[in-house]
Each structure stands twice: as C-alpha cells, then as structure tokens.
Write an enzyme that holds these catalytic residues in place. Structure first.
Site, mmCIF file in Angstrom:
data_model
loop_
_atom_site.group_PDB
_atom_site.id
_atom_site.type_symbol
_atom_site.label_atom_id
_atom_site.label_comp_id
_atom_site.label_asym_id
_atom_site.label_seq_id
_atom_site.Cartn_x
_atom_site.Cartn_y
_atom_site.Cartn_z
ATOM 1 N N PRO A 2 0.815 -1.209 0.000
ATOM 2 C CA PRO A 2 0.000 0.000 0.000
ATOM 3 C C PRO A 2 0.852 1.265 0.000
ATOM 4 O O PRO A 2 1.643 1.490 0.912
ATOM 5 C CB PRO A 2 -0.831 -0.122 1.285
ATOM 6 C CG PRO A 2 -0.158 -1.138 2.114
ATOM 7 C CD PRO A 2 0.684 -1.984 1.225
ATOM 8 N N GLU A 3 0.715 2.056 -1.049
ATOM 9 C CA GLU A 3 1.373 3.363 -1.143
ATOM 10 C C GLU A 3 0.256 4.408 -1.091
ATOM 11 O O GLU A 3 -0.884 4.062 -0.771
ATOM 12 C CB GLU A 3 2.195 3.451 -2.439
ATOM 13 C CG GLU A 3 3.206 2.300 -2.567
ATOM 14 C CD GLU A 3 4.040 2.343 -3.849
ATOM 15 O OE1 GLU A 3 4.214 3.439 -4.413
ATOM 16 O OE2 GLU A 3 4.496 1.277 -4.286
ATOM 17 N N LYS A 58 1.671 7.421 3.737
ATOM 18 C CA LYS A 58 1.025 6.105 3.823
ATOM 19 C C LYS A 58 0.431 5.857 5.204
ATOM 20 O O LYS A 58 0.046 4.731 5.526
ATOM 21 C CB LYS A 58 2.059 5.009 3.507
ATOM 22 C CG LYS A 58 2.741 5.199 2.158
ATOM 23 C CD LYS A 58 3.986 4.328 2.032
ATOM 24 C CE LYS A 58 4.813 4.757 0.818
ATOM 25 N NZ LYS A 58 6.137 4.118 0.792
ATOM 26 N N ARG A 299 16.349 -1.217 -3.677
ATOM 27 C CA ARG A 299 15.071 -1.815 -4.065
ATOM 28 C C ARG A 299 15.129 -2.374 -5.473
ATOM 29 O O ARG A 299 15.839 -1.845 -6.328
ATOM 30 C CB ARG A 299 13.955 -0.757 -4.013
ATOM 31 C CG ARG A 299 13.688 -0.220 -2.625
ATOM 32 C CD ARG A 299 13.050 -1.286 -1.726
ATOM 33 N NE ARG A 299 12.969 -0.867 -0.341
ATOM 34 C CZ ARG A 299 13.589 -1.467 0.670
ATOM 35 N NH1 ARG A 299 14.351 -2.515 0.457
ATOM 36 N NH2 ARG A 299 13.455 -1.029 1.895
#
Length: 309
Positions: A2-3, A58, A299
């Site tokens: 979830p962003e 967030k 990432r």
DNA sequence: CCTTGTGTTCTCCG
DNA sequence: CCGGAGAACACAAG
C-alpha cells in the site's frame, strides 16, 4: 504494497463506513502490533467514536476529538477491511460476538469465509490466521486489521504524538503545498539517486517502490540518475508524472500486485496500467526493447534503457 | 535466495 | 571531532 493511492482508497472507503461509529470491543493477536501493551491499547480505544479519517503519506490517522488519535500503518502487507454484517462460518451459522471467534492473544480459530461480496481469495477470510486486530462497533459491524508479516501497526496517541508523526513527512502530493518549486527543491544538491529521493518519506510523502518506478518511466528518467543532475525540464516531467500517476491510480482504486485490498476487501485496478513495475525482462510497452531490472536505492527497480535517460 | 516500508545504525566526508 | 548525508542493516514471513 500500500502506497499513497492505496491508503487513500482505504481512507475513502472507511470514511463512508466507520465514521460516527462507536468502538465496542477490541481484540489483538500480538502486543507488538499495538505498541507493546494490548490492555492499554484496547482500553484507550474502547468507547471511542470515529470522527474523522485523515492520511499523511502512507499513514492513516483516525480522530476521536482533539486529543486522541489512532495511527495506522499497513507497511508492506497490511490490510484494513470493514465488514458490515455478520459472519458466516464454513458450516453455515452466523456469529455476532468477536470474542467468541477471536479471543485476545490468539489469532487462531480456523478459516471463516465472510459474507459474499469480496473478490479476492485469501485476504477476506474474517477473521483468519493473519488477523491482528479486530475492532467491533456498537452496531455489530467490524473493522479487521490483517497483516501476514507483523510490520504494520496501530497506535493510540495524543495531539503531541499526532503532530510528531505528521512532521516527519515531506511534501504531500495532490495538496496545494505540492508545488513545482518545492518538488524541484528536494532534488537540488542531493548526491543520491532520483529513486531514493522519490522514496524518501521525509522529502516527498506517499511514494513507494511501484509508483517510484512508474513515475521515472513516465518522466523518461533513469531511477539511478543522480538527483542533483536533474534539469529543470526533467524536474517538471517528474512533477507532472507524480501528480498524474497518483491521481490516476487513486481513480483506479490502487494497484493490487500481491496482497493489497481496499476497505471492502476488493482488489485495485491500476495493475493494468503499470508500464514497468514487475515487468523486468519483458518488452517495453513504448519501444519494445527488453526492460532492465537492477537494484537501485536498495530496491528492485525496473526501467527502459532506451526510453529513460 | 527473493520481495519492501521504515526505523536504526554504520560509515564516510568536509 | 561534529554533523549531516547516504548507505546498509534489521525486521518479518512466504
């Protein structure tokens, strides 16, 4: 993951469903998901009336008046799902009391399927083995917090705690304060990569790995580019891409890549619009060349060598 | 081994 | 030696 768009979708869903409701009972599986003290958390939340739901980056912020707030962070795999009705067990009969099926300190209790309207497989099992918190309301409806990985959390804080949490965030996309001037400013003089800046919550709030890659692709800039070397025109491209992609993703109710579901347990639709995230080794949708995958800013990162400079 | 959001810790540089 | 920036690590579970 979830962003911003996913958390905003959940915020809107829950605003429609839990505003004005009063907390009747609270169950918690692990002390760490509520800050270490289940009794203190449940005690602080019981009897409270949900008055407002805000979001910064967030982070979700539920208000109970001016001095009490509930902070909720879903981290990587957290889900916040509202259920209006009663529970239908595999056998067929319904339950009305949370404590019967979900005693505090125990997340076990078999798999029970919720009442019908969900589209996903695992996430909507209510409550299930990954249910961490169950909030029961006076009207019998419930709010479940699921998290496979125990990263997400809920915390009860006072106004000082709320202010402190908010002050840690940088500029918030889709607000009036998110200007090109300020956006370009966060890249200026930084030796780190463009992607690291986009992911840095203290500089820009709400962008995670999926949207960082999508924004870079849309702007035609390699995620590994040094931030300080971004030109004025490129800063504008990144700025426009950020606003446009986040807006569109919210309109599509977020991206469900692995585990994300909205406040009703349904998937988001933005996966269909992803250009690079999760597409390493596949052809670029713009030029057809094979998309590159490598590690940037710690990432997994996907980009097009030909479309992004 | 991989996946990722974020808090903490380490390291480097001026 | 201090401060800040940025990188690396820790966490978690499938």
């Amino acid at each position: 993951m979830p962003e911003l768009p996913e958390v905003e979708t959940i915020r809107r869903d829950l605003t429609r469903h839990v505003l004005g409701k009063t907390v009747k009972d609270v169950s918690v599986s692990h002390a760490k998901v509520v800050g270490g003290d289940i009794e203190a958390f449940a005690g602080a939340l019981a009897g409270k009336r949900f008055q407002e739901i805000d979001r910064v980056g967030k982070l979700l912020i539920f208000s109970f008046g001016r001095e009490q707030f509930l902070l909720v962070h879903l981290k990587m795999t957290g889900q916040l799902i509202y259920h209006a009705g009663e529970f239908i067990i595999a056998g067929g009969h319904s339950l009305t009391s949370t404590s019967e099926v979900y005693p505090a300190q125990s997340a076990r209790g078999g798999r029970r399927r919720a009442g019908g309207h969900s589209q996903t497989d695992d996430p909507e099992v209510q409550p299930g083995k990954h249910t961490r918190i169950a909030i029961g309301f006076a009207d019998g409806s419930k709010l479940f917090f699921h998290d496979m990985r125990l990263f997400g959390f809920m915390r009860m804080v006072n106004e000082a705690g709320r202010s402190k949490a908010i002050s840690a965030f940088g500029i918030e996309p889709l607000t009036a304060l998110f200007t090109l001037e300020k956006f370009a400013g966060v890249f200026r003089g930084r030796k780190t990569s463009v992607k690291a800046v986009l992911l840095n919550q203290s500089l820009i709030a709400g962008i995670g790995n999926i949207y960082a890659d999508e924004i870079c692709f849309s702007a035609g800039i390699r995620p590994s580019r040094q931030a300080s070397r971004v030109t004025k025109a490129e800063a504008l491209a990144l700025y426009a891409a950020t606003k446009q992609i986040i807006k569109r993703a919210i309109k599509e109710r977020g991206t469900t890549f692995n585990t994300y579901v909205d406040g009703a347990g349904n998937k988001g639709n933005f996966v269909r619009f992803l250009q690079v995230y999760g597409r390493g080794g596949q052809p670029c949708r713009h030029c057809g060349k094979t998309l590159m995958k490598k590690r940037v800013a710690g990432r997994g990162t996907v980009f097009c060598l030909s479309c992004q400079k």
